[in-house]
Design a protein around this motif. Sequence first.
Motif, PDB file in Angstrom:
ATOM      1  N   ARG A 157      -0.345  21.010 -17.281  1.00 32.25           N
ATOM      2  CA  ARG A 157       0.649  20.304 -16.465  1.00 32.25           C
ATOM      3  C   ARG A 157       1.157  19.043 -17.160  1.00 32.25           C
ATOM      4  O   ARG A 157       1.421  18.021 -16.523  1.00 32.25           O
ATOM      5  CB  ARG A 157       0.103  19.974 -15.093  1.00 32.25           C
ATOM      6  CG  ARG A 157      -0.292  21.194 -14.313  1.00 32.25           C
ATOM      7  CD  ARG A 157      -0.277  20.944 -12.834  1.00 32.25           C
ATOM      8  NE  ARG A 157      -0.769  22.077 -12.072  1.00 32.25           N
ATOM      9  CZ  ARG A 157      -0.029  23.112 -11.711  1.00 32.25           C
ATOM     10  NH1 ARG A 157       1.212  23.186 -12.077  1.00 32.25           N
ATOM     11  NH2 ARG A 157      -0.560  24.090 -11.001  1.00 32.25           N
ATOM     12  N   ARG A 212       6.784  20.002 -17.636  1.00 31.26           N
ATOM     13  CA  ARG A 212       7.310  20.596 -16.417  1.00 31.26           C
ATOM     14  C   ARG A 212       8.033  21.892 -16.731  1.00 31.26           C
ATOM     15  O   ARG A 212       8.549  22.085 -17.835  1.00 31.26           O
ATOM     16  CB  ARG A 212       8.256  19.609 -15.730  1.00 31.26           C
ATOM     17  CG  ARG A 212       7.473  18.404 -15.205  1.00 31.26           C
ATOM     18  CD  ARG A 212       8.316  17.384 -14.549  1.00 31.26           C
ATOM     19  NE  ARG A 212       9.099  17.950 -13.455  1.00 31.26           N
ATOM     20  CZ  ARG A 212      10.070  17.304 -12.864  1.00 31.26           C
ATOM     21  NH1 ARG A 212      10.383  16.088 -13.242  1.00 31.26           N
ATOM     22  NH2 ARG A 212      10.741  17.859 -11.879  1.00 31.26           N
ATOM     23  N   GLU A 213       8.074  22.770 -15.736  1.00 32.55           N
ATOM     24  CA  GLU A 213       8.637  24.101 -15.917  1.00 32.55           C
ATOM     25  C   GLU A 213      10.101  24.051 -16.305  1.00 32.55           C
ATOM     26  O   GLU A 213      10.568  24.867 -17.099  1.00 32.55           O
ATOM     27  CB  GLU A 213       8.474  24.945 -14.645  1.00 32.55           C
ATOM     28  CG  GLU A 213       7.043  25.328 -14.332  1.00 32.55           C
ATOM     29  CD  GLU A 213       6.266  24.240 -13.602  1.00 32.55           C
ATOM     30  OE1 GLU A 213       6.871  23.202 -13.229  1.00 32.55           O
ATOM     31  OE2 GLU A 213       5.051  24.415 -13.433  1.00 32.55           O
TER      32      GLU A 213
END
Length: 134
Positions: free
Chosen positions: A24, A27-28
Amino acid sequence: MIVIAGITFAVLVLGLIVVLLLRRQLREKYATLWLVIGLALLVISIFPGLLVQVTHLLGVEVPANLIFAISIALLVGVALHLSWELSRAEEEIRSLAEESAINRADVEALTRRVADLESARTPGDSTQAGSERA
């Protein structure tokens, strides 16, 4: 040998992106672009003739020039997107700082009012304490 180096580099880039996603730390919405770039690197590394065909199709004389042009376009796009994100974040930070300052002023005013009310009450005044209980 160059093909193996290209494939290795592309796989390392893709692996790094996946690791950053799993931790994480990326970010996507940013990872999508980097995954597309990593996959493009992998495809070009596996099929180097494809780059030559695309170069001829677009009318570019040297395949390296096409790579540089695409790289520059991607970097400009990423820089523009990050500038936009930074502008949005600065606006949000400014708004939150203003809200925090208002809340802090409210808390200080309430604290002063409570202190004033407590100092107005005398500790030995039982009438006031008795009327508050009733």
